[in-house]
Design an enzyme around this catalytic site. Structure first.
Site, PDB file in Angstrom:
ATOM      1  N   GLY A 251       0.835  -1.196   0.000  1.00 21.61           N
ATOM      2  CA  GLY A 251       0.000   0.000   0.000  1.00 21.61           C
ATOM      3  C   GLY A 251       0.865   1.238   0.000  1.00 21.61           C
TER       4      GLY A 251
ATOM      5  CD  GLU B  64       9.031  -2.514  -4.731  1.00 23.28           C
ATOM      6  OE1 GLU B  64       8.281  -2.208  -5.669  1.00 23.28           O
ATOM      7  OE2 GLU B  64       9.002  -1.967  -3.621  1.00 23.28           O
TER       8      GLU B  64
ATOM      9  CB  SER C 115       1.456   3.868  -5.817  1.00 28.01           C
ATOM     10  OG  SER C 115       2.788   3.545  -6.135  1.00 28.01           O
TER      11      SER C 115
ATOM     12  CD  GLU D 265      12.146   9.506 -15.739  1.00 23.68           C
ATOM     13  OE1 GLU D 265      12.116   9.446 -16.978  1.00 23.68           O
ATOM     14  OE2 GLU D 265      11.492   8.717 -15.007  1.00 23.68           O
TER      15      GLU D 265
END
Length: 381
Positions: free
Chosen positions: A127, A246, A129, A366
């Site tokens: 949980g 991750e 974004s 980016e």
């Protein structure tokens, strides 16, 4: 940044052969491989894998795991991803939640969650974004207010993979206002029961028709104090450490291996010069990126937190995946046909639709390059 060359030991290679043989036995002959971490959500496969001791391998034996090294887990995961196995049920819980619980969780949390994760019976989503907070997680608006015995959580999370199927989500939220302009202050992580009152999960249809990501609306959801992960107000530090797991794994460069193998089956026997050059270039790049990822796994095994190195692996790996799709599409020629006669046709169509997301999930290109650039600047001073 340090990427020490690290070969696999004979015991690790023996484990690889064992996993590969087992997968060849349990996956049907007509099995259609998933795209890396995009493999299907298959609870039965997850439980079968758990019975082999190949879920929660890095979890200590006292909590139901195998107590194995990070690299032995890397070997198993690499084979699962290479086969396109249906890993989605346990993926987040095993890869990310279990290490976070071991590092930041309470003893009660470890004893309740970790054995269930290792058994393939407890599945997690992330949980993080939000509609206005993707890679810029410090701008999350989901908020938790203090109430008797816990917290009330209100907000919206998006792109929440398999939230419609999983049991829990680790939610990053704001538990106090940011202080002195520091957007990273006042964030916490809460373990939210996805079946709790006030949780509404709605699928987000993707361009290929799949509905495995979701919008999760939290409307005053109660989370008891014992489900706070780590320290209140330390969510940013915890998430940053968590992202090393991750971002650095084989899932960041193996999404296209099934496509590459399918291409070789059709065009690899007697390739022309253009196709031969593409085959060699992709193979060399794949091996180099694998060595970077394996080096990060060794570093994690030694108790380090190589967040910057992991960011670089994710950037290089997912960019490579997108380039492979375009390269194979160009050298194969012909129209893209999702109903074509070969596995390559079908996987190419799927990859063309999904590849744009690969450099977004887990942190945009980016953002990751900014992290690497800052670290390189500091080391040069």
């Amino acid at each position: 940044m340090i990427f020490d060359p690290t070969p696999l030991s004979p015991a690790e290679e023996e484990l690889r052969a064992e996993v590969r043989a087992w997968l060849a036995d349990v996956l049907p002959a007509d099995f259609r491989p998933g795209l890396g971490l995009g493999g299907r959500h298959d609870p039965e496969f997850t439980r079968a894998l758990a019975r082999r001791g190949w879920i929660g391998m890095s979890i200590p034996t006292g909590y139901g795991g195998a107590g194995a090294s990070t690299v032995r887990r890397f070997v198993v995961v690499e084979e699962l991803l290479a086969a396109g196995a249906p890993i989605a049920a346990h993926w987040i819980a095993e890869r990310q939640t279990a290490p976070a619980l071991l590092r930041f969780g309470t003893e009660e949390q470890r004893r309740w969650f970790l054995p269930r994760i290792a058994a393939g019976e407890c599945w997690f989503s992330l949980g993080m974004s939000e509609p206005d907070a993707g890679s810029d997680l410090a701008s999350v608006r989901t908020a938790a207010s203090r109430v008797e015995g816990g917290w009330r959580v209100t907000g919206t999370k998006v792109w929440t993979t398999n939230a419609h199927l999983n049991h829990f989500a680790v939610v990053l939220c704001r538990t106090s206002p940011q202080g002195d302009g520091d957007r990273h202050a006042g964030l916490s992580q809460l373990i939210v029961d996805l079946g709790a009152d006030g949780v509404q999960v709605s699928p987000i249809p993707l361009i290929d028709g799949e509905e495995h990501v979701n919008e999760v609306v939290l409307d005053g959801v109660f989370v008891p104090d014992e489900r706070v992960l780590g320290e209140v107000g330390q969510g940013w530090r915890q998430v940053t450490a968590e992202l090393a797991h991750e971002r650095s794994g084989p899932d960041r460069y193996l999404s296209v291996l099934g496509l590459y193998r399918a291409f070789l089956a059709v065009h690899g026997r007697e390739p022309d010069d253009v196709r031969a050059a593409a085959i060699g270039r992709i193979g060399a790049q794949l091996w180099a990126i694998r060595q970077l990822s394996l080096a990060v796994a060794r570093s994690l095994e030694q108790g380090e937190a190589p967040a910057v190195e992991a960011s670089l692996v994710k950037d290089v790996g997912t960019t490579f995946e997108q380039q492979v799709v375009e390269t194979l599409r160009d050298v194969a020629g012909g129209e893209i046909d999702p109903g074509g006669p070969t596995m390559f046709d079908r996987l190419l169509a799927e990859c063309v639709l999904n590849a744009p997301t690969w450099t977004l999930r887990g942190g945009t290109t980016e953002v990751l390059r900014g992290i690497a650039a800052k670290a390189l600047t500091r080391s040069a001073r």
